[in-house]
Design a protein around this motif. Structure first.
Motif, PDB file in Angstrom:
ATOM      1  N   ASP A   1      56.416  31.982  61.751  1.00 31.25           N
ATOM      2  CA  ASP A   1      56.569  33.431  61.551  1.00 31.25           C
ATOM      3  C   ASP A   1      56.748  34.193  62.861  1.00 31.25           C
ATOM      4  O   ASP A   1      56.169  35.267  63.059  1.00 31.25           O
ATOM      5  N   GLY A   2      57.529  33.630  63.783  1.00 32.35           N
ATOM      6  CA  GLY A   2      57.780  34.317  65.044  1.00 32.35           C
ATOM      7  C   GLY A   2      56.669  34.182  66.064  1.00 32.35           C
ATOM      8  O   GLY A   2      56.702  34.825  67.118  1.00 32.35           O
ATOM      9  N   ASN A   3      55.680  33.352  65.775  1.00 34.78           N
ATOM     10  CA  ASN A   3      54.579  33.118  66.716  1.00 34.78           C
ATOM     11  C   ASN A   3      54.654  31.691  67.247  1.00 34.78           C
ATOM     12  O   ASN A   3      55.099  30.775  66.546  1.00 34.78           O
ATOM     13  N   ASP A   4      54.215  31.511  68.500  1.00 38.38           N
ATOM     14  CA  ASP A   4      54.243  30.170  69.083  1.00 38.38           C
ATOM     15  C   ASP A   4      52.834  29.645  69.290  1.00 38.38           C
ATOM     16  O   ASP A   4      51.915  30.388  69.641  1.00 38.38           O
ATOM     17  N   PHE A   5      52.670  28.380  69.031  1.00 39.79           N
ATOM     18  CA  PHE A   5      51.410  27.665  69.256  1.00 39.79           C
ATOM     19  C   PHE A   5      51.765  26.444  70.102  1.00 39.79           C
ATOM     20  O   PHE A   5      52.036  25.359  69.579  1.00 39.79           O
ATOM     21  N   ILE A   6      51.811  26.671  71.405  1.00 44.18           N
ATOM     22  CA  ILE A   6      52.413  25.704  72.313  1.00 44.18           C
ATOM     23  C   ILE A   6      51.367  24.779  72.939  1.00 44.18           C
ATOM     24  O   ILE A   6      50.326  25.237  73.427  1.00 44.18           O
ATOM     25  N   GLU A   7      51.670  23.500  72.919  1.00 44.20           N
ATOM     26  CA  GLU A   7      50.886  22.488  73.627  1.00 44.20           C
ATOM     27  C   GLU A   7      51.673  22.099  74.877  1.00 44.20           C
ATOM     28  O   GLU A   7      52.874  21.880  74.822  1.00 44.20           O
ATOM     29  N   GLY A   8      50.992  21.991  76.002  1.00 38.17           N
ATOM     30  CA  GLY A   8      51.675  21.616  77.232  1.00 38.17           C
ATOM     31  C   GLY A   8      52.278  22.819  77.933  1.00 38.17           C
ATOM     32  O   GLY A   8      52.012  23.974  77.587  1.00 38.17           O
ATOM     33  N   ILE A   9      53.143  22.557  78.917  1.00 37.69           N
ATOM     34  CA  ILE A   9      53.696  23.602  79.780  1.00 37.69           C
ATOM     35  C   ILE A   9      55.175  23.839  79.503  1.00 37.69           C
ATOM     36  O   ILE A   9      55.647  24.964  79.519  1.00 37.69           O
ATOM     37  N   PHE A  10      55.907  22.758  79.210  1.00 36.52           N
ATOM     38  CA  PHE A  10      57.368  22.856  79.168  1.00 36.52           C
ATOM     39  C   PHE A  10      57.913  22.703  77.756  1.00 36.52           C
ATOM     40  O   PHE A  10      57.318  22.031  76.908  1.00 36.52           O
ATOM     41  N   LEU A  11      59.071  23.313  77.517  1.00 40.70           N
ATOM     42  CA  LEU A  11      59.754  23.188  76.245  1.00 40.70           C
ATOM     43  C   LEU A  11      61.154  22.627  76.432  1.00 40.70           C
ATOM     44  O   LEU A  11      61.948  22.612  75.496  1.00 40.70           O
ATOM     45  N   SER A  12      61.470  22.191  77.648  1.00 39.33           N
ATOM     46  CA  SER A  12      62.786  21.607  77.903  1.00 39.33           C
ATOM     47  C   SER A  12      62.640  20.379  78.799  1.00 39.33           C
ATOM     48  O   SER A  12      61.740  20.316  79.645  1.00 39.33           O
ATOM     49  N   LEU A  13      63.533  19.425  78.592  1.00 39.13           N
ATOM     50  CA  LEU A  13      63.484  18.182  79.339  1.00 39.13           C
ATOM     51  C   LEU A  13      63.774  18.410  80.821  1.00 39.13           C
ATOM     52  O   LEU A  13      63.148  17.813  81.697  1.00 39.13           O
ATOM     53  N   LYS A  14      64.731  19.299  81.116  1.00 39.63           N
ATOM     54  CA  LYS A  14      65.085  19.563  82.503  1.00 39.63           C
ATOM     55  C   LYS A  14      63.904  20.140  83.269  1.00 39.63           C
ATOM     56  O   LYS A  14      63.612  19.721  84.392  1.00 39.63           O
ATOM     57  N   ASP A  15      63.199  21.107  82.663  1.00 31.29           N
ATOM     58  CA  ASP A  15      62.039  21.701  83.327  1.00 31.29           C
ATOM     59  C   ASP A  15      60.945  20.666  83.549  1.00 31.29           C
ATOM     60  O   ASP A  15      60.305  20.639  84.592  1.00 31.29           O
ATOM     61  N   MET A  16      60.731  19.821  82.554  1.00 32.78           N
ATOM     62  CA  MET A  16      59.693  18.806  82.681  1.00 32.78           C
ATOM     63  C   MET A  16      60.029  17.807  83.784  1.00 32.78           C
ATOM     64  O   MET A  16      59.174  17.465  84.609  1.00 32.78           O
ATOM     65  N   LYS A  17      61.279  17.355  83.816  1.00 30.31           N
ATOM     66  CA  LYS A  17      61.688  16.395  84.845  1.00 30.31           C
ATOM     67  C   LYS A  17      61.621  17.020  86.231  1.00 30.31           C
ATOM     68  O   LYS A  17      61.212  16.373  87.197  1.00 30.31           O
ATOM     69  N   SER A  18      62.023  18.282  86.316  1.00 33.44           N
ATOM     70  CA  SER A  18      61.984  18.975  87.596  1.00 33.44           C
ATOM     71  C   SER A  18      60.562  19.054  88.116  1.00 33.44           C
ATOM     72  O   SER A  18      60.297  18.832  89.300  1.00 33.44           O
ATOM     73  N   TYR A  19      59.618  19.341  87.217  1.00 30.55           N
ATOM     74  CA  TYR A  19      58.219  19.472  87.642  1.00 30.55           C
ATOM     75  C   TYR A  19      57.640  18.124  88.043  1.00 30.55           C
ATOM     76  O   TYR A  19      56.980  18.002  89.075  1.00 30.55           O
ATOM     77  N   THR A  20      57.893  17.098  87.215  1.00 32.24           N
ATOM     78  CA  THR A  20      57.320  15.786  87.513  1.00 32.24           C
ATOM     79  C   THR A  20      57.916  15.192  88.782  1.00 32.24           C
ATOM     80  O   THR A  20      57.310  14.362  89.436  1.00 32.24           O
ATOM     81  N   ALA A  21      59.137  15.641  89.131  1.00 31.85           N
ATOM     82  CA  ALA A  21      59.756  15.155  90.369  1.00 31.85           C
ATOM     83  C   ALA A  21      59.193  15.860  91.592  1.00 31.85           C
ATOM     84  O   ALA A  21      59.337  15.395  92.712  1.00 31.85           O
ATOM     85  N   LYS A  22      58.552  16.995  91.370  1.00 27.26           N
ATOM     86  CA  LYS A  22      57.962  17.731  92.490  1.00 27.26           C
ATOM     87  C   LYS A  22      56.737  17.019  93.030  1.00 27.26           C
ATOM     88  O   LYS A  22      56.083  16.256  92.332  1.00 27.26           O
ATOM     89  N   LYS A  23      56.421  17.306  94.269  1.00 27.38           N
ATOM     90  CA  LYS A  23      55.336  16.613  94.952  1.00 27.38           C
ATOM     91  C   LYS A  23      54.054  17.440  94.955  1.00 27.38           C
ATOM     92  O   LYS A  23      54.074  18.666  94.933  1.00 27.38           O
ATOM     93  N   ASP A  24      52.968  16.724  95.012  1.00 28.40           N
ATOM     94  CA  ASP A  24      51.651  17.333  95.179  1.00 28.40           C
ATOM     95  C   ASP A  24      51.556  17.931  96.579  1.00 28.40           C
ATOM     96  O   ASP A  24      52.223  17.467  97.502  1.00 28.40           O
ATOM     97  N   ILE A  25      50.729  18.947  96.755  1.00 31.67           N
ATOM     98  CA  ILE A  25      50.590  19.607  98.052  1.00 31.67           C
ATOM     99  C   ILE A  25      50.161  18.634  99.144  1.00 31.67           C
ATOM    100  O   ILE A  25      50.483  18.829 100.323  1.00 31.67           O
ATOM    101  N   SER A  26      49.476  17.558  98.761  1.00 27.71           N
ATOM    102  CA  SER A  26      49.034  16.573  99.751  1.00 27.71           C
ATOM    103  C   SER A  26      50.210  15.852 100.409  1.00 27.71           C
ATOM    104  O   SER A  26      50.049  15.209 101.450  1.00 27.71           O
ATOM    105  N   LYS A  27      51.415  15.972  99.807  1.00 26.13           N
ATOM    106  CA  LYS A  27      52.610  15.317 100.346  1.00 26.13           C
ATOM    107  C   LYS A  27      53.478  16.279 101.154  1.00 26.13           C
ATOM    108  O   LYS A  27      54.635  15.982 101.450  1.00 26.13           O
ATOM    109  N   ILE A  28      52.919  17.407 101.544  1.00 24.15           N
ATOM    110  CA  ILE A  28      53.741  18.422 102.206  1.00 24.15           C
ATOM    111  C   ILE A  28      54.300  17.928 103.538  1.00 24.15           C
ATOM    112  O   ILE A  28      55.415  18.271 103.916  1.00 24.15           O
TER     113      ILE A  28
END
Length: 373
Positions: free
Chosen positions: A142-169
């Protein structure tokens, strides 16, 4: 027993925080039905029992959900593992969990915000279950979202998982040196070849054009610190999971920090002070600017300045972890030694020495205009 929550402020705060969720669930009570819960649980079981690496939207009407057969998991699994179930990322199912419509459309698979808008719109006619690669299931009603997780697209998810932790700066700083050796990158730092030709006329130089360009191709654009800082900020922002503030951070004493970073948890802070050495063009573009820097401007001045920032952040009760000094070396002689090969800690005032342990000098970023454009 009489219950009175009038003066129970903790409970009131909880109600305020949950208000939106309570209203949404009151308006869309289908998710509280046993059939809905069974279907949602079945989707989760399917994801845990099958290799799944994409986002798939499964649409089914409220009426169909309420009229599902008692035992439907085998049919659900069979449908999802069919050719259409695997190849299509939009499925419309009836109460027998047969496919009555399907689509293979990836245009929303690159942007989570756009995907969310689409699913919200579709949810006005159907309950939308979004099966996700992390074995979670979001749903839209009914126009409302009940979202699990952070991403709703594969590109966004892959982009995030490819990013590095701050310890790797520090690894990213090494990658950045290779990145700025790319002509498309370093050409933005230096004045153009056409500008060099114009400058030759403005300076009334008697040397040949080719020689003049060779002698002056190291000239940076006016106020190069802005371009250099923002280029580094963009590079890190696209490769770190941490959050980079979009503007310079201003301390309580009004000093500005070039790049300020919040780690993934939002509790740890990192600063990057950006400097440059070399020469730049004047504001009017007709002469070489009197503003220039060499290694004596970096060591000890910039080092001490950076440590003072660490001290100030400590006094402001900020959880500062490390402070980096990065120097863009655009000096004509690229064979010169690093601007801070060694540092004499005795040059620090006593109240700064306890903060020096959090200071890091990154090896100079060599920027050379190898092919003026």
């Amino acid at each position: 027993m009489e219950l009175n929550f009038k003066n129970n402020y903790n409970f009131q705060n909880i109600l305020k925080q949950k208000k939106e969720e309570i209203l949404r669930r009151a308006a869309s009570d289908i998710q509280d039905s046993s059939k809905f819960k069974q279907l949602h649980s079945s989707f989760v079981s399917y994801l845990k029992g099958n290799a799944f690496s994409d986002f798939k939207a499964v649409l089914i009407s409220k009426e169909a959900i309420e009229n599902l057969p008692e035992e439907f998991y085998p049919q659900l699994e069979s449908v999802l593992n069919s050719d259409d179930g695997i190849l299509c990322n939009y499925l419309v199912l009836n109460n027998q969990l047969s496919i009555i419509d399907k689509a293979r459309d990836n245009k929303y698979n690159s942007d989570s915000n756009e995907a969310r808008k689409l699913y919200i719109e579709l949810s006005k006619d159907y309950v939308v279950f979004l099966l996700q690669p992390d074995e979670t299931v979001s749903f839209f009603i009914d126009g409302n979202d009940f979202i699990e997780g952070i991403f709703l697209s594969l590109k966004d998810m892959k982009s995030y998982t490819a990013k590095k932790d701050i310890s790797k700066i520090t690894d990213l700083f090494s990658e950045y040196q290779a990145y700025i050796a790319n002509r498309n990158v370093y050409s933005n730092f230096f004045i153009s070849k056409s500008h060099l030709k114009s400058l030759k006329k403005d300076l009334k130089s008697m040397v040949g054009e080719e020689q003049f360009i060779k002698d002056h191709c190291h000239l940076l654009n006016n106020k190069p610190e802005d371009r250099l800082r923002e280029n580094l900020r963009h590079f890190l922002n696209t490769r770190l999971k941490a959050t980079l503030l979009t503007k310079e951070y201003i301390l309580a004493n009004f000093n500005r920090l070039d790049i300020f970073i919040l780690d993934e948890s939002g509790t740890e802070l990192y600063l990057i002070e950006v400097k440059w050495v070399g020469e730049c063009i004047s504001a009017d573009g007709k002469k070489i600017s009197k503003t220039s820097f060499d290694e004596t401007d970096i060591n000890p001045k910039a080092v001490i300045q950076s440590v003072k920032y660490l001290k100030q952040l400590h006094y402001e009760k900020q959880n500062i972890k490390l402070g980096f000094l990065v120097v863009f070396d655009a000096r004509k002689n690229q064979e010169l030694a690093d601007t801070v090969e060694t540092f004499n800690e005795e040059l620090l005032e006593e109240d700064l020495k306890i903060h020096y342990r959090k200071f890091r000098k990154i090896k100079d970023f060599k920027v050379k205009n190898m092919h003026p454009s």
